[in-house]
Design an enzyme around this catalytic site. Structure first.
Site, PDB file in Angstrom:
ATOM      1  N   ALA A 156     -14.590  22.177  20.681  1.00  0.00           N
ATOM      2  CA  ALA A 156     -15.756  21.297  20.578  1.00  0.00           C
ATOM      3  C   ALA A 156     -15.313  19.858  20.258  1.00  0.00           C
ATOM      4  O   ALA A 156     -14.381  19.356  20.881  1.00  0.00           O
ATOM      5  CB  ALA A 156     -16.757  21.846  19.568  1.00  0.00           C
ATOM      6  N   CYS A 157     -15.955  19.222  19.283  1.00  0.00           N
ATOM      7  CA  CYS A 157     -15.673  17.806  19.021  1.00  0.00           C
ATOM      8  C   CYS A 157     -14.244  17.561  18.569  1.00  0.00           C
ATOM      9  O   CYS A 157     -13.783  16.423  18.565  1.00  0.00           O
ATOM     10  CB  CYS A 157     -16.633  17.262  17.968  1.00  0.00           C
ATOM     11  SG  CYS A 157     -18.292  17.101  18.603  1.00  0.00           S
ATOM     12  N   SER A 158     -13.539  18.606  18.130  1.00  0.00           N
ATOM     13  CA  SER A 158     -12.162  18.410  17.667  1.00  0.00           C
ATOM     14  C   SER A 158     -11.128  18.681  18.757  1.00  0.00           C
ATOM     15  O   SER A 158      -9.931  18.693  18.474  1.00  0.00           O
ATOM     16  CB  SER A 158     -11.881  19.308  16.455  1.00  0.00           C
ATOM     17  OG  SER A 158     -12.523  18.779  15.319  1.00  0.00           O
ATOM     18  N   SER A 342     -15.487  15.299  21.772  1.00  0.00           N
ATOM     19  CA  SER A 342     -14.051  15.153  21.454  1.00  0.00           C
ATOM     20  C   SER A 342     -13.502  13.759  21.748  1.00  0.00           C
ATOM     21  O   SER A 342     -12.462  13.369  21.212  1.00  0.00           O
ATOM     22  CB  SER A 342     -13.248  16.173  22.250  1.00  0.00           C
ATOM     23  OG  SER A 342     -13.358  15.904  23.630  1.00  0.00           O
ATOM     24  N   PHE A 367     -14.081  15.791  13.921  1.00  0.00           N
ATOM     25  CA  PHE A 367     -14.757  16.899  13.225  1.00  0.00           C
ATOM     26  C   PHE A 367     -15.976  17.319  14.039  1.00  0.00           C
ATOM     27  O   PHE A 367     -16.549  16.510  14.760  1.00  0.00           O
ATOM     28  CB  PHE A 367     -15.158  16.516  11.793  1.00  0.00           C
ATOM     29  CG  PHE A 367     -15.776  15.149  11.633  1.00  0.00           C
ATOM     30  CD1 PHE A 367     -17.137  14.949  11.758  1.00  0.00           C
ATOM     31  CD2 PHE A 367     -14.973  14.050  11.338  1.00  0.00           C
ATOM     32  CE1 PHE A 367     -17.699  13.694  11.582  1.00  0.00           C
ATOM     33  CE2 PHE A 367     -15.530  12.776  11.167  1.00  0.00           C
ATOM     34  CZ  PHE A 367     -16.890  12.602  11.285  1.00  0.00           C
TER      35      PHE A 367
END
Ligand code: CO8
Length: 381
Positions: A156-158, A342, A367
């Protein structure tokens, strides 16, 4: 063991932008139509009426003023409310691979390198366009590489920081000379534009980070240390997946995504809980990593944080620097790009790092869903 350095970054920005005002006008027209169409159910208390969205709320709660998208008309069309991205044949480049390749070429050009210098492509992003073949292998082909390897990964965002650590480890182990970590994010495809709580959050973009064995070039950023963390949470989810169709009873032919305002086969989150839980988790992670690296707050020149919410970033930056911090200390691109999953911390780094001098230090930090978080401490060469 060879040291890996960040040689350069690349960015591809979509051609279309949607302002908060345009977005809210479309959402409110949709809500009015929905309430009219469901007036009876609403008056019987069987359905909840939709409340209008507000551009003032969006900017105040998140810091977002606009977002880029790969296609705009479909998003603003209240009978559609998703981008219109026509299907391509298998002989044409997939759009995710295509925009990833744009960002990858930008990074290579900035580093003065060519695809022949690269041994690996990692496509690290929050949603892949298909299950297989890996999008990274298509990027490898689009770049004209006849050697090396590619694979996809999703945290995901990381995703980008996890990809950078994987790339740095492979380079250090001697398994590649250079690796491109590419993050193409078409969030507009998995954002529910009918959900008032989240319709404003995301935007599209593609970034790339070129990591290379230190002795193979000059310039860029030394990686002083990187660290990854995950901790399971249901507060950010997208339940779309290949088993969805098997969950239906025989004869149930409802569409897999129903597009309702709370469809959990699109992005859903408990935003307030995420805010409250992730700020301390990330602040502690950065401070502990600084302690382990022997870095005092006054030795930190800049933090390039995940771009989800300006208020979250101001709180995290204050803990890192031990004082009020913002602006130059923790640059934001949220106003223009919104949350690009990301890619956010990489865009901030890409746009706000040229002014730093040799020896300056900072941290790229991601995060998001998982929960997941990554810290990559860097020093300018
Ligand atoms: N317009 C007007 N009012 C609104 C709106 C709106 N659009 N939305 C909510 N409100 C109202 C609510 O109804 C509420 O009203 P009341 O107080 O009367 O009940 C009030 O505003 C406050 O609501 P919230 O408490 O929800 O608002 P917050 O101040 O918490 O702000 C945010 C909402 C901006 C969502 C905030 O909580 C936030 O940013 N949280 C952190 C989010 C975050 O970091 N998420 C990470 C997700 S990224 C990730 O990892 C996923 C990757 C996958 C990518 C997916 C791409 C699609």
């Amino acid at each position: 063991m060879s040291e890996a350095v960040i040689r350069a970054t690349g960015l591809w920005t979509p051609p279309h932008s949607i302002s908060n005002e345009e977005l809210v006008a479309a959402y409110n027209a949709y809500a009015e139509r929905y309430n009219g169409e469901h007036a009876d159910d609403i008056s019987r208390g069987e359905l909840e009426a939709l409340t209008p969205s507000s551009a003032e709320f969006i900017e105040k709660a998140s810091g977002i003023k606009s977002r880029f998208v790969v296609e705009k008309d479909g998003v603003l069309d209240i009978t559609r409310m998703m981008p219109n991205i026509p299907e391509r044949s298998n002989d044409e480049p997939a759009i995710l691979a295509e925009i990833g390749a744009h960002a990858a070429r930008d990074a290579l050009e900035r580093a003065g390198k060519t695809p022949a210098d690269v041994d690996g492509i990692i496509v690290a992003a929050s949603n892949m366009q298909r299950a297989y073949p890996a999008v990274a292998i298509e990027v490898q082909q689009l770049l004209g590489m006849e050697h090396g390897f590619g694979f996809d990964m999703n945290v995901a965002c990381s995703s980008a920081t996890f990809g950078m650590q994987a790339a740095a480890d492979m380079i250090a182990a001697g398994n590649a000379r250079a690796i491109l970590v590419v993050s193409p994010e078409i969030t507009s495809g998995h954002l529910n534009w009918r959900d008032r709580d989240s319709h404003f959050i995301f935007g599209d973009v593609a970034t790339a980070v070129l990591l290379e064995r230190a002795e193979l070039g000059t310039g860029g950023w030394r990686i002083i240390g990187s660290r990854l963390k995950t901790q399971f949470s249901n507060n950010i989810r997208n339940n779309f997946g290949f088993l969805n169709r098997t969950e239906r009873a025989t004869g149930d032919n409802r569409p897999l995504q129903n597009g309702s305002p709370k469809d959990d086969r699109l992005f859903v989150q408990e935003g307030r809980k995420v805010f409250k839980e992730v700020v301390p988790m990330v602040s502690d992670m950065i401070r502990e990593h600084m302690d382990d690296l022997g870095l005092e707050p006054d030795q930190m020149r800049r933090v390039w944080l995940h771009q989800a919410n300006i208020n979250m970033n101001l709180m995290i930056a204050k803990k890192v620097f031990g004082r009020e911090a913002g602006g130059e200390d923790a640059p934001t691109i949220l106003d223009e790009y919104a949350n690009t999953s990301s890619a956010g911390s990489i865009i901030a780094f890409h746009k706000h790092s040229d002014d730093l001098k040799s020896g300056d230090k900072g941290v790229i930090c991601s995060f998001g869903a998982g929960y997941s978080a990554g810290t990559v401490f860097v020093e300018k060469l």
